[in-house]
Enzyme design. Structure first.
Site, PDB file in Angstrom:
ATOM      1  N   TYR A 137      35.944  62.584 -50.577  1.00 31.61           N
ATOM      2  CA  TYR A 137      34.659  63.154 -51.002  1.00 31.61           C
ATOM      3  C   TYR A 137      33.604  62.071 -51.224  1.00 31.61           C
ATOM      4  CZ  TYR A 137      36.548  62.738 -55.886  1.00 31.61           C
ATOM      5  OH  TYR A 137      37.084  62.313 -57.077  1.00 31.61           O
TER       6      TYR A 137
ATOM      7  N   LYS B 208      32.219  56.892 -55.953  1.00 39.80           N
ATOM      8  CA  LYS B 208      33.013  56.543 -54.765  1.00 39.80           C
ATOM      9  C   LYS B 208      32.098  56.352 -53.546  1.00 39.80           C
ATOM     10  CE  LYS B 208      37.330  56.857 -56.446  1.00 39.80           C
ATOM     11  NZ  LYS B 208      38.234  55.719 -56.566  1.00 39.80           N
TER      12      LYS B 208
ATOM     13  N   ASP C 134      38.880  45.482 -69.222  1.00 40.85           N
ATOM     14  CA  ASP C 134      38.119  46.689 -68.897  1.00 40.85           C
ATOM     15  C   ASP C 134      37.149  46.285 -67.783  1.00 40.85           C
ATOM     16  OD1 ASP C 134      36.271  48.766 -68.747  1.00 40.85           O
ATOM     17  OD2 ASP C 134      36.507  49.269 -70.864  1.00 40.85           O
TER      18      ASP C 134
ATOM     19  N   ARG D 217      47.065  64.583 -65.165  1.00 44.39           N
ATOM     20  CA  ARG D 217      46.007  64.511 -66.161  1.00 44.39           C
ATOM     21  C   ARG D 217      44.735  65.225 -65.702  1.00 44.39           C
ATOM     22  NH1 ARG D 217      44.634  58.669 -68.544  1.00 44.39           N
ATOM     23  NH2 ARG D 217      42.567  59.042 -69.377  1.00 44.39           N
TER      24      ARG D 217
HETATM   25  C1  HXC Z   1      34.273  66.196 -70.090  1.00 45.84           C
HETATM   26  C2  HXC Z   1      34.872  64.213 -71.058  1.00 45.84           C
HETATM   27  C3  HXC Z   1      36.216  64.415 -70.669  1.00 45.84           C
HETATM   28  C4  HXC Z   1      36.539  65.611 -69.951  1.00 45.84           C
HETATM   29  C5  HXC Z   1      36.087  62.540 -71.729  1.00 45.84           C
HETATM   30  N1  HXC Z   1      34.847  63.030 -71.704  1.00 45.84           N
HETATM   31  N2  HXC Z   1      36.947  63.354 -71.105  1.00 45.84           N
HETATM   32  N3  HXC Z   1      33.900  65.070 -70.775  1.00 45.84           N
HETATM   33  N4  HXC Z   1      35.540  66.463 -69.675  1.00 45.84           N
HETATM   34  N5  HXC Z   1      37.783  65.865 -69.522  1.00 45.84           N
HETATM   35  C6  HXC Z   1      33.651  62.442 -72.286  1.00 45.84           C
HETATM   36  C7  HXC Z   1      33.821  62.092 -73.761  1.00 45.84           C
HETATM   37  O1  HXC Z   1      33.627  63.231 -74.590  1.00 45.84           O
HETATM   38  C8  HXC Z   1      32.741  61.040 -73.942  1.00 45.84           C
HETATM   39  O2  HXC Z   1      31.467  61.607 -74.009  1.00 45.84           O
HETATM   40  C9  HXC Z   1      32.764  60.287 -72.600  1.00 45.84           C
HETATM   41  O3  HXC Z   1      33.377  61.167 -71.661  1.00 45.84           O
HETATM   42  C10 HXC Z   1      33.578  59.012 -72.696  1.00 45.84           C
HETATM   43  O4  HXC Z   1      34.863  59.363 -73.207  1.00 45.84           O
HETATM   44  P1  HXC Z   1      35.907  58.289 -73.703  1.00 45.84           P
HETATM   45  O5  HXC Z   1      37.181  58.975 -74.020  1.00 45.84           O
HETATM   46  O6  HXC Z   1      35.273  57.410 -74.736  1.00 45.84           O
HETATM   47  O7  HXC Z   1      36.041  57.423 -72.370  1.00 45.84           O
HETATM   48  P2  HXC Z   1      36.980  56.251 -72.019  1.00 45.84           P
HETATM   49  O8  HXC Z   1      37.897  55.874 -73.122  1.00 45.84           O
HETATM   50  O9  HXC Z   1      36.112  55.236 -71.418  1.00 45.84           O
HETATM   51  O10 HXC Z   1      37.958  56.904 -70.908  1.00 45.84           O
HETATM   52  C11 HXC Z   1      37.555  57.109 -69.608  1.00 45.84           C
HETATM   53  C12 HXC Z   1      38.005  58.468 -69.075  1.00 45.84           C
HETATM   54  C13 HXC Z   1      39.524  58.669 -69.164  1.00 45.84           C
HETATM   55  C14 HXC Z   1      37.533  58.567 -67.647  1.00 45.84           C
HETATM   56  C15 HXC Z   1      37.351  59.527 -69.933  1.00 45.84           C
HETATM   57  O11 HXC Z   1      39.882  59.931 -68.621  1.00 45.84           O
HETATM   58  C16 HXC Z   1      40.305  57.607 -68.475  1.00 45.84           C
HETATM   59  O12 HXC Z   1      40.508  56.547 -69.051  1.00 45.84           O
HETATM   60  N6  HXC Z   1      40.770  57.838 -67.239  1.00 45.84           N
HETATM   61  C17 HXC Z   1      41.560  56.842 -66.481  1.00 45.84           C
HETATM   62  C18 HXC Z   1      42.603  57.504 -65.639  1.00 45.84           C
HETATM   63  C19 HXC Z   1      42.042  58.501 -64.652  1.00 45.84           C
HETATM   64  O13 HXC Z   1      41.068  59.206 -64.949  1.00 45.84           O
HETATM   65  N7  HXC Z   1      42.641  58.538 -63.494  1.00 45.84           N
HETATM   66  C20 HXC Z   1      42.254  59.472 -62.493  1.00 45.84           C
HETATM   67  C21 HXC Z   1      41.879  58.774 -61.286  1.00 45.84           C
HETATM   68  S1  HXC Z   1      41.956  59.967 -59.995  1.00 45.84           S
HETATM   69  P3  HXC Z   1      30.709  61.865 -75.452  1.00 45.84           P
HETATM   70  O14 HXC Z   1      29.384  62.419 -75.046  1.00 45.84           O
HETATM   71  O15 HXC Z   1      31.590  62.842 -76.187  1.00 45.84           O
HETATM   72  O16 HXC Z   1      30.627  60.533 -76.124  1.00 45.84           O
HETATM   73  C22 HXC Z   1      40.603  59.831 -59.029  1.00 45.84           C
HETATM   74  C23 HXC Z   1      40.515  60.580 -57.729  1.00 45.84           C
HETATM   75  C24 HXC Z   1      41.246  61.848 -57.719  1.00 45.84           C
HETATM   76  O17 HXC Z   1      39.756  59.127 -59.298  1.00 45.84           O
HETATM   77  C25 HXC Z   1      41.098  62.520 -56.406  1.00 45.84           C
HETATM   78  C26 HXC Z   1      42.173  63.544 -56.282  1.00 45.84           C
HETATM   79  C27 HXC Z   1      42.357  63.976 -54.860  1.00 45.84           C
HETATM   80  P1  NAP Z   2      45.850  56.333 -62.274  1.00 47.30           P
HETATM   81  O1  NAP Z   2      47.341  56.292 -62.318  1.00 47.30           O
HETATM   82  O2  NAP Z   2      45.109  57.069 -63.341  1.00 47.30           O
HETATM   83  O3  NAP Z   2      45.373  54.835 -62.220  1.00 47.30           O
HETATM   84  C1  NAP Z   2      44.173  54.421 -62.686  1.00 47.30           C
HETATM   85  C2  NAP Z   2      44.358  53.005 -63.176  1.00 47.30           C
HETATM   86  O4  NAP Z   2      43.073  52.476 -63.460  1.00 47.30           O
HETATM   87  C3  NAP Z   2      45.199  52.897 -64.443  1.00 47.30           C
HETATM   88  O5  NAP Z   2      46.156  51.884 -64.293  1.00 47.30           O
HETATM   89  C4  NAP Z   2      44.189  52.539 -65.524  1.00 47.30           C
HETATM   90  O6  NAP Z   2      44.781  51.696 -66.500  1.00 47.30           O
HETATM   91  C5  NAP Z   2      43.142  51.804 -64.701  1.00 47.30           C
HETATM   92  N1  NAP Z   2      41.841  51.885 -65.338  1.00 47.30           N
HETATM   93  C6  NAP Z   2      41.142  52.979 -65.688  1.00 47.30           C
HETATM   94  N2  NAP Z   2      39.994  52.633 -66.285  1.00 47.30           N
HETATM   95  C7  NAP Z   2      39.970  51.280 -66.308  1.00 47.30           C
HETATM   96  C8  NAP Z   2      39.052  50.331 -66.791  1.00 47.30           C
HETATM   97  N3  NAP Z   2      37.922  50.697 -67.380  1.00 47.30           N
HETATM   98  N4  NAP Z   2      39.334  49.013 -66.636  1.00 47.30           N
HETATM   99  C9  NAP Z   2      40.485  48.607 -66.048  1.00 47.30           C
HETATM  100  N5  NAP Z   2      41.402  49.469 -65.556  1.00 47.30           N
HETATM  101  C10 NAP Z   2      41.134  50.784 -65.700  1.00 47.30           C
HETATM  102  O7  NAP Z   2      45.304  56.937 -60.898  1.00 47.30           O
HETATM  103  P2  NAP Z   2      45.867  56.876 -59.401  1.00 47.30           P
HETATM  104  O8  NAP Z   2      46.133  58.253 -58.966  1.00 47.30           O
HETATM  105  O9  NAP Z   2      46.906  55.848 -59.241  1.00 47.30           O
HETATM  106  O10 NAP Z   2      44.544  56.411 -58.655  1.00 47.30           O
HETATM  107  C11 NAP Z   2      44.407  55.124 -58.089  1.00 47.30           C
HETATM  108  C12 NAP Z   2      43.206  55.095 -57.162  1.00 47.30           C
HETATM  109  O11 NAP Z   2      43.384  56.029 -56.106  1.00 47.30           O
HETATM  110  C13 NAP Z   2      41.906  55.492 -57.850  1.00 47.30           C
HETATM  111  O12 NAP Z   2      40.856  54.721 -57.322  1.00 47.30           O
HETATM  112  C14 NAP Z   2      41.725  56.932 -57.454  1.00 47.30           C
HETATM  113  O13 NAP Z   2      40.373  57.328 -57.465  1.00 47.30           O
HETATM  114  C15 NAP Z   2      42.274  56.880 -56.036  1.00 47.30           C
HETATM  115  N6  NAP Z   2      42.704  58.189 -55.517  1.00 47.30           N
HETATM  116  C16 NAP Z   2      43.849  58.751 -55.975  1.00 47.30           C
HETATM  117  C17 NAP Z   2      44.257  59.950 -55.426  1.00 47.30           C
HETATM  118  C18 NAP Z   2      45.550  60.594 -55.840  1.00 47.30           C
HETATM  119  O14 NAP Z   2      45.863  61.682 -55.350  1.00 47.30           O
HETATM  120  N7  NAP Z   2      46.338  59.972 -56.680  1.00 47.30           N
HETATM  121  C19 NAP Z   2      43.473  60.578 -54.462  1.00 47.30           C
HETATM  122  C20 NAP Z   2      42.291  59.982 -54.042  1.00 47.30           C
HETATM  123  C21 NAP Z   2      41.918  58.772 -54.570  1.00 47.30           C
HETATM  124  P3  NAP Z   2      44.324  51.764 -68.040  1.00 47.30           P
HETATM  125  O15 NAP Z   2      44.202  53.204 -68.398  1.00 47.30           O
HETATM  126  O16 NAP Z   2      45.415  51.018 -68.761  1.00 47.30           O
HETATM  127  O17 NAP Z   2      43.027  51.049 -68.120  1.00 47.30           O
END
Ligand code: HXC
Ligand code: NAP
Length: 292
Positions: free
Chosen positions: A154, A169, A72, A206
């Site tokens: 952004y 970011k 993590d 997601r």
């Molecule tokens: C509001 C939320 C929420 C949601 C979780 N929380 N999901 N609040 N809306 N959708 C809250 C929970 O209720 C909790 O607060 C706190 O966040 C922590 O939640 P956990 O589930 O314990 O967190 P954790 O296990 O650490 O998981 C982290 C996560 C999860 C961010 C919540 O979504 C994750 O693991 N994401 C990884 C993959 C991901 O997000 N990829 C996208 C990257 S795309 P409380 O108060 O209830 O305790 C990107 C750029 C996209 O970054 C740009 C597009 C162009």
């Molecule tokens: P993704 O598939 O959700 O990948 C996120 C990765 O981060 C997963 O492999 C996840 O693995 C890992 N991760 C999340 N929390 C972590 C933690 N606490 N410790 C270690 N690993 C963790 O998303 P993606 O679309 O490929 O995005 C990749 C990058 O591109 C991100 O920085 C995102 O902000 C950026 N980005 C993506 C887009 C897009 O359109 N896809 C656009 C702009 C920017 P685990 O869940 O197993 O930990």
């Protein structure tokens, strides 16, 4: 043709690259291209099963070597462990991709402080944990390391509804630009990539499920002048270039790869594309009349 590797065979041979979040999405696509160019790759993420599956798939496809270490990135000790294991296994590490991210779309006032922490900790703390740990090691061992951080457009415009991610970011971009100068004297290069929409299960399925997109009638493609999403190989080739010696004089920059998306949102009169071409005579007549 452009799906192929852009760089020559073995362009990344003798490199050992840590890719956070390398078990899925864009991290996995970049890792695959690094391997194809001869690098050894360390992937980390929280899910051991996901990492193991990605390792097996990538090793089979490329014949390369992947080390998968669950971690993590919010926890410095775990990051330290990944780095130590990587050095024990491959002898050294000289590349880092800060790619792991967490995000959700929500009105900010609906978020708990823990939700805000969760995203900022993964994105910003995770990136500085890895950068700091490797930077100290590189400076001590006189290794000219290279860092690529995956940000978003952004990071500099900000964005409603993803405020924790935008704050984090922006911080990662500030770290990139600051350390590019501070650590330039050690030969360490810091750059960032700002992608537009690239379909991945993590970001798109997601974060913004199709069901919701359809329900509210939002089509992300309308925002992109080129009218399409990005292809993973396009971003992976850019990452290979930035990781390689071919980009040796690129330092402190952020390269946008978004089909023109953010500029379309920014230009004052870009909405004029809604005017059909047959209407332009009428528009011109009105604007000329207004002038006289
Ligand atoms: C509001 C939320 C929420 C949601 C979780 N929380 N999901 N609040 N809306 N959708 C809250 C929970 O209720 C909790 O607060 C706190 O966040 C922590 O939640 P956990 O589930 O314990 O967190 P954790 O296990 O650490 O998981 C982290 C996560 C999860 C961010 C919540 O979504 C994750 O693991 N994401 C990884 C993959 C991901 O997000 N990829 C996208 C990257 S795309 P409380 O108060 O209830 O305790 C990107 C750029 C996209 O970054 C740009 C597009 C162009
Ligand atoms: P993704 O598939 O959700 O990948 C996120 C990765 O981060 C997963 O492999 C996840 O693995 C890992 N991760 C999340 N929390 C972590 C933690 N606490 N410790 C270690 N690993 C963790 O998303 P993606 O679309 O490929 O995005 C990749 C990058 O591109 C991100 O920085 C995102 O902000 C950026 N980005 C993506 C887009 C897009 O359109 N896809 C656009 C702009 C920017 P685990 O869940 O197993 O930990």
């Amino acid at each position: 043709m452009f799906e192929q590797l852009m760089l020559k065979d073995n362009a990344l041979a003798n490199k050992v690259i840590l890719v956070t979040g390398g078990g899925s999405g864009l991290g996995k696509s970049m890792s695959l291209f690094f391997l194809k160019l001869g690098a050894k790759v360390i992937i980390c993420g929280r899910s051991a099963e996901r990492l193991a599956a990605a390792k097996a798939e990538m090793e089979q496809e490329t014949g390369g070597e992947v080390l998968a270490v669950p971690c993590d990135v919010r926890q410095y000790e775990q990051v330290d462990h990944v780095i130590k294991t990587g050095i024990e296994t491959f002898g050294f590490i000289d590349g880092l991709v800060n790619n792991a991210a967490g995000n959700f779309i929500s009105p900010t006032e609906r978020l708990s402080h823990r939700a805000f922490d969760s995203v900022v900790d993964i994105v910003l703390r995770g990136s500085y944990n890895c950068t700091l740990a490797l930077g100290k090691y590189w400076i001590e061992k006189q290794i000219k390391g290279t860092v690529i951080s995956i940000v978003t457009t952004y990071a500099w415009t900000g964005s409603a509804y993803v405020v924790p991610s935008a704050c984090a970011k922006a911080g990662v971009l500030a770290m990139t630009q600051s350390l590019a100068v501070e650590w330039g004297k050690y030969g360490i290069r810091m750059n960032a990539i700002a992608p537009g929409p690239f379909p991945t299960a993590g970001a798109w399925d997601r974060l913004f499920p199709k069901e919701i997109r359809d329900k509210v009638g939002l089509d992300p493609l309308e925002r992109v002048p080129l009218g399409r999403v990005g292809e993973h190989h396009e971003l992976a080739n850019l990452a290979c270039y930035l990781m390689s010696g071919f980009s040796a004089y690129v330092n402190g920059d952020v390269i946008t790869i978004d089909g023109g998306e953010w500029l379309k949102g920014a230009g004052e009169f870009n909405m004029m594309e809604k005017i059909p071409s047959e209407m332009w005579d009428y528009v011109e007549s009105l604007t000329r009349k207004a002038k006289s």
